[in-house]
Scaffold this motif. Structure first.
Motif, short mmCIF file in Angstrom:
data_model
loop_
_atom_site.label_atom_id
_atom_site.label_comp_id
_atom_site.label_asym_id
_atom_site.label_seq_id
_atom_site.Cartn_x
_atom_site.Cartn_y
_atom_site.Cartn_z
N SER A 1 0.83 -1.20 0.00
CA SER A 1 0.00 0.00 0.00
C SER A 1 0.87 1.25 0.00
CB SER A 1 -0.94 -0.02 1.21
OG SER A 1 -0.19 0.16 2.40
N VAL A 2 1.96 1.20 0.78
CA VAL A 2 2.86 2.36 0.81
C VAL A 2 3.45 2.59 -0.58
CG1 VAL A 2 5.04 3.23 1.70
CG2 VAL A 2 3.41 2.15 3.25
N MET B 1 -5.85 8.36 2.80
CA MET B 1 -6.17 7.51 1.66
C MET B 1 -6.59 6.11 2.13
SD MET B 1 -6.49 7.08 -1.51
CE MET B 1 -5.77 8.46 -2.36
N MET B 2 -5.84 5.57 3.08
CA MET B 2 -6.15 4.23 3.58
C MET B 2 -7.50 4.23 4.29
SD MET B 2 -3.97 2.22 2.50
CE MET B 2 -3.25 3.09 1.13
N PHE C 1 0.85 3.88 -3.00
CA PHE C 1 0.56 5.27 -2.65
C PHE C 1 1.69 6.19 -3.13
CE2 PHE C 1 1.24 8.78 0.30
CZ PHE C 1 0.02 9.42 0.22
N MET D 1 -4.92 -2.35 -4.93
CA MET D 1 -4.90 -2.82 -3.55
C MET D 1 -5.65 -4.14 -3.42
SD MET D 1 -2.95 -1.20 -1.70
CE MET D 1 -3.31 -2.15 -0.24
N GLN E 1 -1.46 12.22 4.44
CA GLN E 1 -2.13 11.92 3.16
C GLN E 1 -2.33 10.42 3.01
OE1 GLN E 1 -0.16 13.62 -0.23
NE2 GLN E 1 0.37 15.48 0.89
N TYR E 2 -1.27 9.66 3.38
CA TYR E 2 -1.36 8.20 3.26
C TYR E 2 -2.47 7.66 4.15
CZ TYR E 2 -0.18 3.31 4.03
OH TYR E 2 -0.26 1.96 4.15
N PHE F 1 0.87 9.09 -5.66
CA PHE F 1 0.59 10.37 -5.02
C PHE F 1 1.81 11.11 -4.54
CE2 PHE F 1 -3.18 7.78 -4.50
CZ PHE F 1 -4.12 8.61 -5.09
N MET G 1 -6.22 2.83 -7.84
CA MET G 1 -5.71 2.58 -6.48
C MET G 1 -6.48 1.43 -5.84
SD MET G 1 -3.65 4.25 -4.23
CE MET G 1 -3.25 3.70 -2.60
N TYR H 1 -8.65 15.24 0.71
CA TYR H 1 -7.56 14.26 0.81
C TYR H 1 -6.38 14.76 1.61
CZ TYR H 1 -9.81 11.23 -2.60
OH TYR H 1 -10.66 10.39 -3.23
#
Lengths: 310, 327, 317
Positions: B20-21, B69-70, B24, B296, B65-66, B28, B292, B56
């Motif tokens: 995910s990192v 998003m999660m 992202f 995921m 931001q991360y 982004f 995204m 966001y």
């Protein structure tokens, strides 16, 4: 005779999963004199191969020290050990896997000298091939073209290329047929006499060891249980285990004596006290509580047993 | 056992976190690109751009931001697609998932049974003409692009010979949910899944054949013969038991990557509204939130499937169960 | 005194499909209660002999005769072979680790053999398996049956292997280097077990390279060299006074364990000829110290003394 290789309280332990420890070699002290042949004998898992490798710096000991020609070589980095490598060489059991199948014999034999920047390679190869009983015509051939016995000869020649002071041979004859084995045994004996190279033979075969070695060290579960002159020890073993090993060798001239019971215990959980007490026919209560130390019995012989046979 | 399971789960979570990192970061946090504009899509109005920026947290540090998003992906699940007029992304993926699952399940059924039959047959009849024929067919199957095969199947069954007795049953392109009509579901998926399976049958039959032949050279097979076991028993009971491992691991990975969107081409050609097609659409319109989400989703599937394969391994081979290998 | 001949190989000849002969001429007998040691070096064809008795050599052409309990085996249909394998005759192998299927428990594999040959329930088969393991000296046989091969020690694995081989009460047990992979003390245990099996009345055929092993477990010995039996006879007689030069050389090459230590072991020069380059005459002639002109004609295996046979011109009348 001066001491060439000496090990003091050498141990090699391996950490396994689940926090267990495999004690391959525990607290071993021994010495190999110049030109002498010492045999390390025992059954699989007794630690003889690990000990052999640790002695020449293939793998660092967990504790204890190794001295070569008076200098400490244990604990040295691989780089620092490089200086010592030409002086100690190893011969392995499986001669087919020590040769790169895609390179000619000449190439493989020349490699150690190239690495160490020695001159006169061709001359040296010719001389050594003659010594191991092969002709120079083998140089352009590939490993698979040779029989097991010939490959073992080449293997010995390769180990001798740099003129080592010490040769460690791990089961050098056990993959060979009897008639070929006799040839290699003779060859190693001759080479020892003519070159004066000291040897450590690792073997499970007492008959072969008797023929090749001067002294014998019998190992059981990572420890030396008896050591001494090979003829004297095999003539009259002091440790019950040595006697059992000797009795178990099948011989044409006498019937099968009653075998030892049970298997070798796991080196992960060695028994308390004397490690051999679980199988020993002469075990007493004391044996399961107190571990016997090596102590002298007779001239130049030691044994680790509370109730030695001598 | 429980400890092993816990540590396995921990590992899985760690891997998913890592992915995910990474995802992202790629979308982004690439320097020089404005994520706001990317989410908003091409030609978005300034109002929309401003709203997105606030929503966001693009004016705040990257970790925030991360997390935002999660949160939108997994917790509030209100990540929306702006290209697609405010359509929430997560439900879209969840709707597409069963379609892909059905397709892949059917395909797996075909490719496992097909490769078992072909693989065993060519191993047993090794070096005969049957073996050679099957292996050539396998190679052909392996090399035919799935979209081309799909188009040909469509051409034949949908238009050219649709009215013949053979293909009259073929339904029009598209998906029928199982809950609506189980029979219709099966009919709709039959040809697409078979098309998808063709390449895998070729590959798996080859793998199985070579594994099986290696296994038949093992000492334990000689023992089985010495026990008096017949050929069927020796091949199927002893031989297969020895050659399962690489087959199973291959299967686990392929199955997972297909579920994760790897069946994209098949889904597009047969107009199946699955995850693959969703990804395809997202890519075509550069719909960043949707991309995204599908990426995921795919990552989770691959990781979970990997864990399942490891578990299956342990079931199949007691040596692995104890963390030991070989002798 | 003459016990019933259980297995009789008569001029067994085995060749590859390209005509290369792997076994040239193997003749030997195993009687009930006898243990025949088949000794030879690698490539001599000793294992091939064992495998051909079991009928486990598909793709090789065999001729001559293999009679088991009076019945000719060569030319038997595969189905009939299968009924014999594991029931009438059974085999154990060198490495019990690889000889067992690694992914199934020892017990399940022994049960399988019983159920292949007899119509018994799973429960009955398991009961027999456990009893057999116990008889072979496996401690806690019930638990041992549930273990996988890698969980047992080498010695226990080989005991389990023997238990499996004996599970259907075979008349003949063929053991192919059964102790080569084992330590000496464990080897002694397994050899003792083989002696007990022999004494219980089964015929045993022991394939080995070790003269010592033969001496201590067998009643008879057949020495194989390059695909031929060169000498045969009772163990005690052959060990005490080997007749064939090859047998003599083989025994001399073993380093002694007592007495004076020789400076050099007697060796056999050269090496065995490859199957496709065997000499016309005596196969051992190129390496033999007694070679003479009439060795150019291959000597037949002839009885030279009561019960002793040898293929060598030195003993021609």
């Amino acid at each position: 005779m001066t001491i060439l290789l000496e090990a003091k309280n050498l141990s090699k332990h391996y950490s396994l999963a689940r926090g267990e420890t495999l004690r391959a070699v525990s607290d071993v002290s021994l010495a190999v004199h110049r030109g002498e042949a010492l045999a390390l004998v025992g059954e699989s898992g007794c630690g003889k191969s690990t000990l052999g490798r640790t002695l020449i710096g293939l793998g660092a000991p967990s504790s204890g020290e190794v001295f070569f020609d008076g200098e400490r070589i244990s604990g040295l980095s691989d780089r620092a050990l490089r200086r010592w490598r030409p002086r100690m060489q190893m011969v392995f059991q499986d001669s087919s896997s020590t040769f790169n199948p895609r390179r000619t014999i000449g190439d493989t034999l020349a490699e150690p000298m190239r690495i160490h920047g020695r001159a006169g390679i061709a001359e040296r190869i010719r001389m050594l091939l003659e010594q191991v009983g092969l002709s120079s015509s083998v140089l352009s051939r590939y490993p698979h073209e040779f029989s097991g016995g010939q490959r073992q000869r080449l293997n010995i020649a390769r180990a001798l290329m740099l003129g080592p002071d010490l040769l460690v041979a791990d089961e050098p004859t056990s993959a060979l047929d009897v008639s070929v084995q006799a040839q290699i045994v003779n060859l190693l004996r001759d080479l020892r006499n003519s070159l004066g190279v000291a040897c450590v033979f690792i073997s499970h075969d007492l008959a072969v060891v008797r023929q090749m070695a001067d002294r014998i060290a019998v190992m059981y579960l990572g420890r030396i249980v008896e050591e001494g002159d090979v003829l004297a020890v095999l003539e009259a073993p002091a440790h019950p285990y040595t006697r059992a090993l000797l009795n178990a060798v099948p011989r044409p001239d006498r019937p099968l004596p009653p075998p030892l019971k049970g298997d070798v215990p796991s080196p992960i959980h060695p028994p308390q006290g004397c490690a051999f007490h679980t199988r020993c026919p002469l075990a007493q209560p004391r044996c399961s509580q107190e571990r016997p130390e090596l102590r002298p019995v007779g001239e130049g012989r030691t044994v680790a047993c509370h109730y030695p046979l001598l | 056992m429980i400890r092993g399971f816990a540590s396995r789960t921990g590992q899985m979570l760690l891997v998913i976190f890592g992915i995910s990192v990474l995802v992202f970061a790629i979308f982004f946090a690439t320097p020089g690109a404005d994520p706001t504009a990317r989410i908003a899509g091409r030609g978005a109005s300034p109002q929309v751009v401003a709203r997105i920026r606030a929503e966001y947290g693009f004016d705040r540090p990257l970790p925030v931001q991360y997390l935002k998003m999660m949160e939108k992906l997994f917790i509030s699940r209100d990540l929306t697609s702006f290209v697609n007029h405010g359509q929430p992304v997560v439900p879209e993926v969840l709707q597409a998932a069963p379609v892909t699952l059905s397709l892949v399940l059917w395909a797996a059924f075909f490719w496992v049974s097909g490769s078992l039959v072909f693989g065993i047959a060519s191993a047993v009849l090794r070096d005969s003409w049957v073996d050679r024929l099957l292996m050539v067919l396998g190679l052909v199957g392996l090399s035919i692009p799935v979209f081309w095969l799909g188009e040909v199947v469509n051409l034949v069954t949908q238009s050219r010979w649709h009215d013949t007795l053979l293909f009259r049953w073929v339904p029009p392109l598209g998906y029928v949910p199982f809950s609506q009509s189980p029979f219709g579901w099966a009919k709709a998926l039959f040809l697409p899944s078979l098309t998808l399976a063709v390449a895998f049958i070729g590959l798996y039959a080859r793998v199985l054949r070579s594994e099986l032949l290696t296994a038949m050279g093992e000492d334990s097979i000689r023992t089985a013969r010495a026990k008096g076991a017949g050929p069927v028993r020796v091949w199927l009971w002893h031989g297969l038991r020895l050659s399962w491992l690489s087959y199973v691991s291959l299967f686990g990975l392929d199955f997972a990557q297909l579920l994760g969107g790897g069946a994209l081409l098949t889904e597009v050609v047969f107009a199946l509204p699955g995850v693959g097609r969703l990804t395809y659409q997202a890519l075509a319109t550069l719909d960043l939130p949707l991309i995204m989400a599908t990426v995921m989703y795919a990552a989770v599937f691959v990781v979970v499937a990997n864990a399942l394969v490891d578990g299956l391994y342990a079931l199949l081979d007691p040596r692995i169960r104890e963390g030991r290998h070989g002798g | 005194m003459e016990a019933e001949v259980l297995l009789k190989l008569h001029h067994l000849h085995l060749e590859l499909s390209n005509g290369t002969a792997l076994l040239e001429d193997v003749s030997l007998n195993v009687r009930r209660g006898d243990a025949l040691g088949v000794v030879g070096e690698s490539g001599s064809g000793k294992s091939l002999t064992a495998m051909s008795v079991m009928g486990l050599l598909p793709g090789l052409r065999a001729s001559g005769s293999i009679r088991f309990e009076g019945r000719e085996l060569l030319g038997l249909k595969d189905r009939e072979w299968r009924r014999l394998r594991g029931a009438g005759m059974a085999m154990i192998f060198q490495d019990p680790m690889t000889a067992f299927l690694p992914v199934r428990s020892i017990g399940a594999q022994i049960d399988e053999q019983i159920r292949l040959h007899e119509r018994v329930s799973r429960r009955e088969a398991r009961a027999r398996t456990v009893a057999l393991l116990g008889r072979m000296g496996v401690p806690d046989p019930e638990a041992a049956a549930k273990r996988y091969p890698h969980q047992l020690s080498g010695g226990l694995r080989q005991r389990a292997m023997i238990a499996m081989a004996l599970s259907c009460g075979p008349a003949l047990l063929i053991a192919d280097e059964p102790t080569t992979a084992l330590d000496v003390t464990v080897q002694a245990q397994i050899l003792t077990l083989l002696c007990e099996i022999r004494d219980s009345g089964a015929g045993v055929m022991l394939i080995t390279h070790d003269m010592g092993v033969v001496a201590q477990t067998c009643t008879h010995v057949a020495v194989v060299y390059s695909g031929l039996v060169v000498e045969q006879g009772p163990v005690a007689a052959v060990m005490a006074r080997p007749l064939h030069p090859y047998t003599q050389a083989l025994l001399e090459a073993i380093p002694p364990l007592d007495g004076p230590r020789p400076d050099a072991l007697p060796t056999i020069p050269g090496r065995p000829s490859a199957p496709d380059a065997r000499p016309e005459g005596c196969v051992f002639a190129p390496r033999c110290r007694f070679v003479r002109p009439d060795c150019a004609v291959r000597p037949a295996l002839r009885e030279v003394e009561e019960g002793r046979r040898v293929a060598c011109v030195l003993y021609d009348a």
